[in-house]
Motif scaffolding. Sequence first.
Motif, PDB file in Angstrom:
ATOM      1  N   SER A 218       0.810  -1.035   0.127  1.00 31.43           N
ATOM      2  CA  SER A 218       0.094   0.006   0.108  1.00 31.43           C
ATOM      3  C   SER A 218       0.918   1.346   0.113  1.00 31.43           C
ATOM      4  O   SER A 218       0.357   2.402  -0.170  1.00 31.43           O
ATOM      5  N   ASN A 219       2.164   1.390   0.187  1.00 35.74           N
ATOM      6  CA  ASN A 219       3.158   2.307   0.316  1.00 35.74           C
ATOM      7  C   ASN A 219       2.762   3.370   1.552  1.00 35.74           C
ATOM      8  O   ASN A 219       2.623   4.686   1.294  1.00 35.74           O
ATOM      9  N   GLN A 220       2.179   2.716   2.534  1.00 35.00           N
ATOM     10  CA  GLN A 220       1.712   3.476   3.857  1.00 35.00           C
ATOM     11  C   GLN A 220       2.848   2.999   5.000  1.00 35.00           C
ATOM     12  O   GLN A 220       3.142   1.889   5.182  1.00 35.00           O
ATOM     13  N   TRP A 221       2.930   4.135   5.889  1.00 31.16           N
ATOM     14  CA  TRP A 221       3.623   4.088   7.000  1.00 31.16           C
ATOM     15  C   TRP A 221       2.727   4.072   8.018  1.00 31.16           C
ATOM     16  O   TRP A 221       1.675   4.246   8.090  1.00 31.16           O
ATOM     17  N   SER A 222       3.227   2.980   9.210  1.00 32.13           N
ATOM     18  CA  SER A 222       2.487   3.153  10.561  1.00 32.13           C
ATOM     19  C   SER A 222       3.523   2.902  11.572  1.00 32.13           C
ATOM     20  O   SER A 222       4.674   2.151  11.521  1.00 32.13           O
ATOM     21  N   LEU A 223       3.343   3.591  12.683  1.00 30.46           N
ATOM     22  CA  LEU A 223       4.004   3.384  13.830  1.00 30.46           C
ATOM     23  C   LEU A 223       4.013   2.232  14.527  1.00 30.46           C
ATOM     24  O   LEU A 223       2.618   1.839  14.966  1.00 30.46           O
ATOM     25  N   VAL A 224       4.716   1.372  14.879  1.00 30.75           N
ATOM     26  CA  VAL A 224       4.807   0.253  15.650  1.00 30.75           C
ATOM     27  C   VAL A 224       4.924   0.419  17.136  1.00 30.75           C
ATOM     28  O   VAL A 224       5.912   0.746  17.693  1.00 30.75           O
ATOM     29  N   ASN A 225       3.567   0.096  17.661  1.00 33.22           N
ATOM     30  CA  ASN A 225       3.645   0.309  19.254  1.00 33.22           C
ATOM     31  C   ASN A 225       3.836  -1.023  19.801  1.00 33.22           C
ATOM     32  O   ASN A 225       3.423  -1.911  19.976  1.00 33.22           O
ATOM     33  N   CYS A 226       5.106  -0.804  20.684  1.00 30.94           N
ATOM     34  CA  CYS A 226       5.761  -2.074  21.238  1.00 30.94           C
ATOM     35  C   CYS A 226       5.763  -2.150  22.730  1.00 30.94           C
ATOM     36  O   CYS A 226       5.756  -1.102  23.474  1.00 30.94           O
ATOM     37  N   LYS A 227       5.632  -3.271  23.222  1.00 32.36           N
ATOM     38  CA  LYS A 227       5.569  -3.452  24.777  1.00 32.36           C
ATOM     39  C   LYS A 227       6.930  -3.803  25.063  1.00 32.36           C
ATOM     40  O   LYS A 227       7.872  -3.817  24.259  1.00 32.36           O
ATOM     41  N   GLY A 228       7.299  -3.847  26.348  1.00 33.65           N
ATOM     42  CA  GLY A 228       8.513  -3.931  26.984  1.00 33.65           C
ATOM     43  C   GLY A 228       9.289  -2.526  26.882  1.00 33.65           C
ATOM     44  O   GLY A 228       8.818  -1.534  26.609  1.00 33.65           O
ATOM     45  N   GLU A 229      10.631  -2.688  27.381  1.00 28.59           N
ATOM     46  CA  GLU A 229      11.362  -1.425  27.570  1.00 28.59           C
ATOM     47  C   GLU A 229      12.039  -1.145  26.184  1.00 28.59           C
ATOM     48  O   GLU A 229      12.594  -2.171  25.563  1.00 28.59           O
ATOM     49  N   ARG A 230      11.908   0.038  25.642  1.00 28.46           N
ATOM     50  CA  ARG A 230      12.550   0.524  24.490  1.00 28.46           C
ATOM     51  C   ARG A 230      13.934   0.430  24.364  1.00 28.46           C
ATOM     52  O   ARG A 230      14.408   1.268  25.468  1.00 28.46           O
ATOM     53  N   PRO A 231      14.644   0.318  23.404  1.00 23.88           N
ATOM     54  CA  PRO A 231      16.174   0.334  23.254  1.00 23.88           C
ATOM     55  C   PRO A 231      16.404   2.055  23.237  1.00 23.88           C
ATOM     56  O   PRO A 231      15.458   2.865  23.011  1.00 23.88           O
ATOM     57  N   GLU A 232      17.548   2.121  23.933  1.00 24.54           N
ATOM     58  CA  GLU A 232      17.998   3.660  24.169  1.00 24.54           C
ATOM     59  C   GLU A 232      18.056   4.288  22.604  1.00 24.54           C
ATOM     60  O   GLU A 232      18.453   3.696  21.792  1.00 24.54           O
ATOM     61  N   PRO A 233      17.955   5.795  22.314  1.00 20.40           N
ATOM     62  CA  PRO A 233      17.962   6.081  21.377  1.00 20.40           C
ATOM     63  C   PRO A 233      19.530   6.080  20.839  1.00 20.40           C
ATOM     64  O   PRO A 233      20.453   5.883  21.322  1.00 20.40           O
ATOM     65  N   ARG A 234      19.627   5.782  19.314  1.00 17.60           N
ATOM     66  CA  ARG A 234      20.934   5.349  18.710  1.00 17.60           C
ATOM     67  C   ARG A 234      20.975   5.545  17.120  1.00 17.60           C
ATOM     68  O   ARG A 234      19.720   5.831  16.590  1.00 17.60           O
TER      69      ARG A 234
END
Length: 226
Positions: free
Chosen positions: A209-225
């Motif tokens: 579809s050439n569409q973006w979606s934000l993935v909402n994840c559980k758990g502790e997110r990795p540090e920005p990098r």
Amino acid sequence: IRAMGKLPSRRSYHCSGFYKDELYIYGGEDIREGIVSNMYKINIERDSDVIEWQPVESTGDGPGAISHHTGVVHEGKWYLFGGNREDGAEVGWVYIFDYETCSWTTVKAEGAPILDDHSAIVHQGGDSASMIVFGGFHFGSRTNKVYKFCLKNQTWSILFEGTEGPTNDAPEPRSGHSAVMHDADMYLFGGCDEDLNKLNDLWKFDLKSNQWSLVNCKGERPEPRT
């Protein structure tokens, strides 16, 4: 892993490709020499008694000295794209390395983007494969456009036109991120935005579809990098 042979010089911002138990590296920035144009390979087969680096000699019109580029492997060929040179010039051509013949060809296709510090992955769609390119620097500014290079026809097209800045509907312009392919989706993580903030968001791009979606994840997110 301890390897024999003459080791490649220390480097960063190179690219690597894997073919028939051998790992290839090309280009990058050497700590002393600057941007380099050499290529090496090493056999990392599990049952091999000897692991040795070897320089790779090639023929044809190759990339030359280049860094901040990407490389993807498909059906015996290594597709190198983008990057920049010692004088800071960005590159928009595709260089194709044939593993069997150790020869280069150059594709200067119409509509090729000028990018470095972007991401590239291979997508197999039906009976044709494409290189999907996202983000990176375009003449000094970060972008979030998505491009498609058809490996068979050697043509470029735009899948997502991008945005001027942050939005809720797509990842903001960035560089230094990572991208992987799963099924018909490209997953994108992290990177650095125009304000030099490191990121840790995860996005999915649906190549049907050439569409973006934000993935909402559980758990502790990795540090920005990056």
